[in-house]
Design a protein around this motif. Structure first.
Motif, PDB file in Angstrom:
ATOM      1  N   ASP A 125      36.736  28.059  35.777  1.00 56.96           N
ATOM      2  CA  ASP A 125      37.924  28.164  36.617  1.00 56.96           C
ATOM      3  C   ASP A 125      37.678  29.266  37.641  1.00 56.96           C
ATOM      4  O   ASP A 125      37.964  30.446  37.398  1.00 56.96           O
ATOM      5  CB  ASP A 125      39.147  28.479  35.753  1.00 56.96           C
ATOM      6  N   ASN A 126      37.128  28.896  38.790  1.00 61.55           N
ATOM      7  CA  ASN A 126      36.777  29.891  39.801  1.00 61.55           C
ATOM      8  C   ASN A 126      37.998  30.613  40.358  1.00 61.55           C
ATOM      9  O   ASN A 126      37.905  31.796  40.707  1.00 61.55           O
ATOM     10  CB  ASN A 126      35.998  29.221  40.931  1.00 61.55           C
ATOM     11  N   ASP A 127      39.127  29.937  40.452  1.00 57.18           N
ATOM     12  CA  ASP A 127      40.342  30.598  40.935  1.00 57.18           C
ATOM     13  C   ASP A 127      40.713  31.755  40.007  1.00 57.18           C
ATOM     14  O   ASP A 127      41.021  32.865  40.458  1.00 57.18           O
ATOM     15  CB  ASP A 127      41.503  29.601  41.001  1.00 57.18           C
ATOM     16  N   GLN A 128      40.680  31.493  38.695  1.00 54.07           N
ATOM     17  CA  GLN A 128      41.044  32.529  37.731  1.00 54.07           C
ATOM     18  C   GLN A 128      40.030  33.665  37.713  1.00 54.07           C
ATOM     19  O   GLN A 128      40.392  34.851  37.725  1.00 54.07           O
ATOM     20  CB  GLN A 128      41.168  31.906  36.332  1.00 54.07           C
ATOM     21  N   LEU A 150      40.551  37.549  38.942  1.00 52.86           N
ATOM     22  CA  LEU A 150      40.394  38.590  37.931  1.00 52.86           C
ATOM     23  C   LEU A 150      39.568  39.756  38.459  1.00 52.86           C
ATOM     24  O   LEU A 150      39.951  40.931  38.334  1.00 52.86           O
ATOM     25  CB  LEU A 150      39.729  37.984  36.688  1.00 52.86           C
ATOM     26  N   ILE A 151      38.434  39.457  39.091  1.00 51.15           N
ATOM     27  CA  ILE A 151      37.559  40.538  39.539  1.00 51.15           C
ATOM     28  C   ILE A 151      38.049  41.156  40.848  1.00 51.15           C
ATOM     29  O   ILE A 151      37.891  42.360  41.075  1.00 51.15           O
ATOM     30  CB  ILE A 151      36.092  40.054  39.652  1.00 51.15           C
ATOM     31  N   VAL A 152      38.678  40.370  41.712  1.00 53.24           N
ATOM     32  CA  VAL A 152      39.249  40.927  42.939  1.00 53.24           C
ATOM     33  C   VAL A 152      40.359  41.917  42.595  1.00 53.24           C
ATOM     34  O   VAL A 152      40.434  43.019  43.162  1.00 53.24           O
ATOM     35  CB  VAL A 152      39.769  39.811  43.858  1.00 53.24           C
ATOM     36  N   GLU A 153      41.209  41.540  41.658  1.00 48.49           N
ATOM     37  CA  GLU A 153      42.303  42.440  41.252  1.00 48.49           C
ATOM     38  C   GLU A 153      41.754  43.732  40.679  1.00 48.49           C
ATOM     39  O   GLU A 153      42.246  44.827  40.986  1.00 48.49           O
ATOM     40  CB  GLU A 153      43.186  41.721  40.232  1.00 48.49           C
ATOM     41  N   TYR A 154      40.699  43.631  39.861  1.00 47.80           N
ATOM     42  CA  TYR A 154      40.087  44.819  39.270  1.00 47.80           C
ATOM     43  C   TYR A 154      39.493  45.728  40.347  1.00 47.80           C
ATOM     44  O   TYR A 154      39.706  46.952  40.334  1.00 47.80           O
ATOM     45  CB  TYR A 154      38.995  44.401  38.286  1.00 47.80           C
ATOM     46  N   ALA A 210      38.887  31.032  46.732  1.00 48.41           N
ATOM     47  CA  ALA A 210      39.620  31.811  45.740  1.00 48.41           C
ATOM     48  C   ALA A 210      39.700  33.284  46.135  1.00 48.41           C
ATOM     49  O   ALA A 210      40.722  33.950  45.910  1.00 48.41           O
ATOM     50  CB  ALA A 210      38.959  31.664  44.376  1.00 48.41           C
ATOM     51  N   TYR A 211      38.629  33.808  46.720  1.00 51.34           N
ATOM     52  CA  TYR A 211      38.618  35.209  47.169  1.00 51.34           C
ATOM     53  C   TYR A 211      39.684  35.430  48.237  1.00 51.34           C
ATOM     54  O   TYR A 211      40.470  36.381  48.166  1.00 51.34           O
ATOM     55  CB  TYR A 211      37.236  35.577  47.707  1.00 51.34           C
ATOM     56  N   VAL A 212      39.710  34.569  49.257  1.00 49.65           N
ATOM     57  CA  VAL A 212      40.688  34.704  50.337  1.00 49.65           C
ATOM     58  C   VAL A 212      42.110  34.651  49.774  1.00 49.65           C
ATOM     59  O   VAL A 212      42.973  35.479  50.129  1.00 49.65           O
ATOM     60  CB  VAL A 212      40.474  33.612  51.400  1.00 49.65           C
ATOM     61  N   ALA A 213      42.360  33.703  48.882  1.00 49.16           N
ATOM     62  CA  ALA A 213      43.699  33.567  48.302  1.00 49.16           C
ATOM     63  C   ALA A 213      44.085  34.788  47.479  1.00 49.16           C
ATOM     64  O   ALA A 213      45.222  35.270  47.554  1.00 49.16           O
ATOM     65  CB  ALA A 213      43.761  32.304  47.439  1.00 49.16           C
ATOM     66  N   ALA A 214      43.138  35.311  46.703  1.00 44.69           N
ATOM     67  CA  ALA A 214      43.425  36.479  45.863  1.00 44.69           C
ATOM     68  C   ALA A 214      43.720  37.705  46.722  1.00 44.69           C
ATOM     69  O   ALA A 214      44.643  38.484  46.429  1.00 44.69           O
ATOM     70  CB  ALA A 214      42.256  36.748  44.933  1.00 44.69           C
ATOM     71  N   MET A 215      42.943  37.919  47.781  1.00 48.92           N
ATOM     72  CA  MET A 215      43.176  39.062  48.663  1.00 48.92           C
ATOM     73  C   MET A 215      44.537  38.956  49.347  1.00 48.92           C
ATOM     74  O   MET A 215      45.277  39.957  49.460  1.00 48.92           O
ATOM     75  CB  MET A 215      42.054  39.141  49.698  1.00 48.92           C
ATOM     76  N   GLU A 216      44.895  37.771  49.786  1.00 54.33           N
ATOM     77  CA  GLU A 216      46.186  37.592  50.451  1.00 54.33           C
ATOM     78  C   GLU A 216      47.343  37.812  49.491  1.00 54.33           C
ATOM     79  O   GLU A 216      48.371  38.383  49.876  1.00 54.33           O
ATOM     80  CB  GLU A 216      46.249  36.203  51.086  1.00 54.33           C
ATOM     81  N   ARG A 217      47.181  37.390  48.235  1.00 54.87           N
ATOM     82  CA  ARG A 217      48.241  37.642  47.249  1.00 54.87           C
ATOM     83  C   ARG A 217      48.433  39.134  47.014  1.00 54.87           C
ATOM     84  O   ARG A 217      49.531  39.586  46.674  1.00 54.87           O
ATOM     85  CB  ARG A 217      47.911  36.940  45.926  1.00 54.87           C
ATOM     86  N   VAL A 234      38.777  16.419  33.486  1.00 52.83           N
ATOM     87  CA  VAL A 234      38.310  17.608  34.199  1.00 52.83           C
ATOM     88  C   VAL A 234      38.946  18.822  33.538  1.00 52.83           C
ATOM     89  O   VAL A 234      40.166  18.978  33.564  1.00 52.83           O
ATOM     90  CB  VAL A 234      38.674  17.567  35.696  1.00 52.83           C
ATOM     91  N   THR A 235      38.124  19.650  32.909  1.00 55.62           N
ATOM     92  CA  THR A 235      38.623  20.838  32.206  1.00 55.62           C
ATOM     93  C   THR A 235      37.860  22.066  32.688  1.00 55.62           C
ATOM     94  O   THR A 235      36.629  22.061  32.723  1.00 55.62           O
ATOM     95  CB  THR A 235      38.459  20.696  30.680  1.00 55.62           C
ATOM     96  N   LEU A 236      38.618  23.095  33.061  1.00 53.67           N
ATOM     97  CA  LEU A 236      38.036  24.343  33.535  1.00 53.67           C
ATOM     98  C   LEU A 236      38.315  25.452  32.525  1.00 53.67           C
ATOM     99  O   LEU A 236      39.426  25.546  31.996  1.00 53.67           O
ATOM    100  CB  LEU A 236      38.617  24.717  34.904  1.00 53.67           C
ATOM    101  N   PHE A 237      37.316  26.289  32.301  1.00 55.26           N
ATOM    102  CA  PHE A 237      37.428  27.369  31.325  1.00 55.26           C
ATOM    103  C   PHE A 237      37.491  28.716  32.043  1.00 55.26           C
ATOM    104  O   PHE A 237      36.795  28.941  33.040  1.00 55.26           O
ATOM    105  CB  PHE A 237      36.236  27.341  30.360  1.00 55.26           C
ATOM    106  N   GLU A 238      38.309  29.616  31.525  1.00 56.14           N
ATOM    107  CA  GLU A 238      38.507  30.915  32.160  1.00 56.14           C
ATOM    108  C   GLU A 238      37.310  31.830  31.954  1.00 56.14           C
ATOM    109  O   GLU A 238      36.607  31.752  30.943  1.00 56.14           O
ATOM    110  CB  GLU A 238      39.765  31.587  31.605  1.00 56.14           C
TER     111      GLU A 238
END
Length: 343
Positions: free
Chosen positions: A165-168, A172-176, A203-210, A330-334
């Motif tokens: 799960d690349n979004d998750q 996670l690492i951007v927030e850290y 995912a990086y762009v979305a995390a930074m904007e959030r 389709v299953t994504l793992f954290e």
């Protein structure tokens, strides 16, 4: 005794009211089905005077002992480790793994699939190249042979896809990194070969904007699988020309990060935490070498034990049932944050 003659196992299943997979299981090993089911099958055999083609059954049994395992590049310890884990699961299930490397080339990927098609494997576990794959021809193969994809997804191909799960994991690492220092810039290849790279960029762009932070995408030239060299050359250019907009760099994958760490060292920059450190560097994947860099690399670990286990279990279930999936799973793992000395 019935007057009609049964031509094959499908006809026998239809007239007996017993499923085709159960009948196949009985002929492979009568003790593998319940006693009551065994009695029903044997009564139906006598009633309909059906005698299966034992030679054909034995041929099919031999064919279903082979499972293909195709990965992009076995010279990469990351994929070598994944393949080793999945191989063990296949062997434990009583099948023979046939391990093939695509050597980062679409022609070799197709050649691997053609080689497997020729021996009629029970199924195939495929980590495709991704963007470089011949999507149409890989899809044609998956229509003929039960195929489960892992690591990189090709939309609509195969019975299932299991990945990270690349979004998750990126959030996670951007927030850290934002919480513990300057917000990160994202260092990546301009034209990455793996579709995960595009997902991580988004995912990086979305995390930074959030987090109300300005995203900074730093792209470097380079093609193919020599990520460390690409990271080193790109990192050297950025450092020597003072083009970094922040002192924190999140690399699209660990191998790019390893090259970037080398570029920082060559330019006399200390990477890490605390006073005297000029840069923080982080990656993604928890590559086998990431814990041995200097300093050790902060990263996100993909859950490849779960991805491998689910991929193998799904393929084995398809083989056992002798059916194809009605819907593509389709299953994504954290991912899991691994904090080390580089950030």
């Amino acid at each position: 005794m019935s007057e009609s003659k049964i031509k094959n196992m499908e006809d026998f299943a239809a007239v007996s009211g017993i499923s085709r997979p159960t009948i196949s299981k009985y002929f492979n090993d009568p003790d593998s089905v319940r006693k009551s089911t065994r009695a029903r099958i044997e009564a139906a055999l006598e009633k309909h005077d059906y005698r299966p083609n034992i030679y054909a059954i034995n041929q099919n049994r031999r064919q279903t002992k082979n499972i293909g395992l195709v990965v992009p590049n076995l010279t990469d310890p990351f994929f070598a480790g994944i393949a080793r884990t999945i191989e063990g699961m296949i062997v434990e299930a009583g099948f023979n793994p046939l391990l093939l490397s695509s050597h980062a080339g679409p022609e070799q990927e197709l050649a691997n699939l053609e080689s497997l098609r020729a021996i009629k494997p029970a199924g195939v576990l495929l980590a495709p190249l991704g963007r470089a794959s011949d999507h149409e021809r890989v899809a044609e193969f998956a229509e003929e042979v039960p195929t489960v994809l892992f690591d990189a997804n090709l939309e609509g191909v195969g019975e299932a896809f299991f990945g990270s799960d690349n979004d998750q994991s990126i959030e996670l690492i951007v927030e850290y990194l934002c919480r513990t220092g300057e917000p990160p810039a994202f260092f990546e290849m301009k034209n990455p070969i793996n579709p995960n790279a595009y997902k991580r960029r988004t995912a990086y762009v979305a995390a930074m904007e959030r987090l109300d932070q300005e995203p900074h995408l730093i792209q470097t030239d380079g093609e193919g699988w020599d990520f460390e060299e690409i990271g080193f050359k790109g990192g050297t250019r950025l450092i020597e020309n003072r083009l970094l907009p922040t002192n924190t760099v999140l690399c699209s994958n660990d191998r790019l990060a390893i090259g970037f760490l080398s570029a920082a060292y060559e330019n006399g920059l200390r990477v890490g935490l605390g006073a005297g450190s000029a840069l923080r560097v982080a990656g993604h994947d928890n590559h086998p070498f990431s814990q041995y860099t200097c300093p050790s690399l902060t990263t996100v670990s993909q859950d490849y034990d779960s991805i491998g286990a689910r991929s193998v279990e799904t393929l084995l279930a398809l083989i056992e049932s002798e059916t194809r999936a009605k819907e593509r799973d389709v299953t994504l793992f954290e991912g899991r944050l691994i904090m080390r000395g580089s950030a």
